[in-house]
Design a protein around this motif. Sequence first.
Motif, PDB file in Angstrom:
ATOM      1  N   ASP A 120     -73.064  41.233  85.346  1.00  0.00           N
ATOM      2  CA  ASP A 120     -71.985  40.855  84.421  1.00  0.00           C
ATOM      3  C   ASP A 120     -70.772  41.690  84.801  1.00  0.00           C
ATOM      4  O   ASP A 120     -70.849  42.919  84.885  1.00  0.00           O
ATOM      5  N   LYS A 121     -69.659  41.036  85.062  1.00  0.00           N
ATOM      6  CA  LYS A 121     -68.469  41.739  85.554  1.00  0.00           C
ATOM      7  C   LYS A 121     -67.356  41.842  84.525  1.00  0.00           C
ATOM      8  O   LYS A 121     -66.542  42.762  84.594  1.00  0.00           O
ATOM      9  N   MET A 122     -67.316  40.908  83.585  1.00  0.00           N
ATOM     10  CA  MET A 122     -66.229  40.901  82.601  1.00  0.00           C
ATOM     11  C   MET A 122     -66.801  40.740  81.200  1.00  0.00           C
ATOM     12  O   MET A 122     -67.878  40.144  81.038  1.00  0.00           O
ATOM     13  N   PRO A 123     -66.076  41.238  80.201  1.00  0.00           N
ATOM     14  CA  PRO A 123     -66.520  40.985  78.822  1.00  0.00           C
ATOM     15  C   PRO A 123     -66.707  39.486  78.611  1.00  0.00           C
ATOM     16  O   PRO A 123     -65.919  38.677  79.092  1.00  0.00           O
ATOM     17  N   GLY A 124     -67.790  39.135  77.959  1.00  0.00           N
ATOM     18  CA  GLY A 124     -68.095  37.725  77.723  1.00  0.00           C
ATOM     19  C   GLY A 124     -69.096  37.153  78.710  1.00  0.00           C
ATOM     20  O   GLY A 124     -69.742  36.143  78.432  1.00  0.00           O
TER      21      GLY A 124
END
Length: 142
Positions: free
Chosen positions: A122-126
């Motif tokens: 997971d690289k970004m919020p969301g």
Amino acid sequence: MSQSATSPKWFNSRTAMAGAALLAALGLAGCSGMGMGASSTPSAVKVTNGTLTDQHGMALYTFDRDATAGKSACNGKCAENWPPLAANDADKPSGDYTIITRDDGKKQWAYRGKPLYLWTKDKMPGDQTGDGFMNVWHVAKP
């Protein structure tokens, strides 16, 4: 205050007021563990769009192989890919949130006994790319 035809003989305004006071007291007592409006969610965890996230909005996950409440089965290489949500000595558990001690002695947050993890992909919020991974990893939900 007059008695209605359907009220029992013992019922009057004094019993109504006493009953209301008792219900109010019980209601307040029942909420005392919840902080009366304050969240029982620790600062390391947020609820975002119906899922648990860390304070940066990154999805948190549970692992089906964590079969014993309060015990992590994800160690070594697993914990490199699925970093535990770290807790420290100053953190205070509350409500459904507890702190467990991992095999390596470090502290980790758990929700309802299930240790919480992040996913390195997971690289970004969301992002929730780990949800359903190998049918054993799931986005944590309150």
